[in-house]
Design a protein around this motif. Structure first.
Motif: not given
Length: 276
Positions: A15, A247, A263
């Motif tokens: 992520g 994010n 991101n």
């Protein structure tokens, strides 16, 4: 904020550093390589155990010392050495499992897994990752060991995973974490889908990054850290510049000094381009 180029960059993986294909975007790889060429130390700071970081590092042609398992392990990827290991004792594992079973019983119960440090990242997975019979995998694994719960928690572990596929990770955290005293264990989560992670008291990514910083004579003001999930919060708060990804969860953004505009596809690169 950091004015001079940082001495240490610590980045979360999932992520944050990698995309949905588990690849480091080209612009991020280039920015990291420029930082390394300039003399800055780059390290992963991840919830992943050591056996899961080499495919990421291979994309950078780099084998640094990294923070793994949310700070429970500091691992030298170049020599396959566990430099620092912080275990949960069996009695703590038992206490946390009892609390989780009680709290989650009305919601479908709890399954458990443990991560163990081992002597090498290349040890058989069934020696390092073991699950209880009712554990529903949160990710694909066909090589883990399976043992009864009493056997699972009879030996020290770097991490206890508590799983309930009917709830989100945040829901499990809200139910279980308030029941876990800080001097018993540290509770966090790094994925959204029904899984919390329990470590020894005070064991966070921040602790691991401090370990790395001390090795190069750096303090918080010399460190830039990137992350997106609750297991990154302590690290982002400790670093001189804690950066949450676009994010990231709201509580992570609130803990950071700044939030990227995009991101991982350029988010890290845009920050590092200030110096490199």
């Amino acid at each position: 904020m950091i004015g001079e180029p940082p001495l240490l960059i610590a980045s979360d993986v999932d992520g944050t550093l990698i995309d949905d294909r588990e690849r480091i975007p080209t612009v991020v790889r280039a920015a990291v390589r420029r930082a390394i060429t300039a003399g800055t130390v780059f390290a992963l700071s991840t919830g992943r155990p050591p056996r899961w970081i080499h495919p990421v590092l291979s994309q950078l042609a780099l084998k640094p010392v990294c923070v793994c398992a949310n700070g429970a392990i500091v691992y030298d990827a170049a020599t396959d050495t566990m430099l620092d290991v912080q275990n949960l004792a069996p009695e703590a594992l038992r206490a946390v499992a009892d609390i989780a079973e009680e709290v989650l019983a009305p919601h479908g119960g709890a399954g458990f897994a443990v991560e163990r440090a081992g002597e090498s990242a290349w040890a058989p997975e069934n020696e390092l990752f073991l699950v209880s019979p009712n554990y529903v995998p949160a990710w694909f694994s066909e090589d883990n060991g399976m043992v009864p719960l009493d056997e699972l928690i009879a030996q020290p572990a770097i991490k206890l995973l508590v799983r309930n596929e009917h709830l989100t990770s945040a829901q499990i955290f809200d139910l279980v974490a308030p029941r876990i005293p800080a001097d018993l264990a540290h509770v966090t989560f790094s994925v959204p889908d029904g899984l919390i992670e329990v470590a020894a008291p005070g064991v966070t990514k921040a602790r691991g990054v401090q370990f790395l910083a001390s090795r190069i004579g750096a303090g918080p003001g010399d460190v830039v850290a990137f992350g997106d999930m609750p297991n990154d919060i302590e690290m982002l708060q400790w670093a001189g510049l804690g950066v949450a990804m676009a994010n990231a969860r709201p509580e992570v953004k609130a803990a950071a000094d700044e939030v990227t505009l995009s991101n991982n596809e350029g988010g890290i690169a845009a920050v590092l381009e200030r110096w490199f």
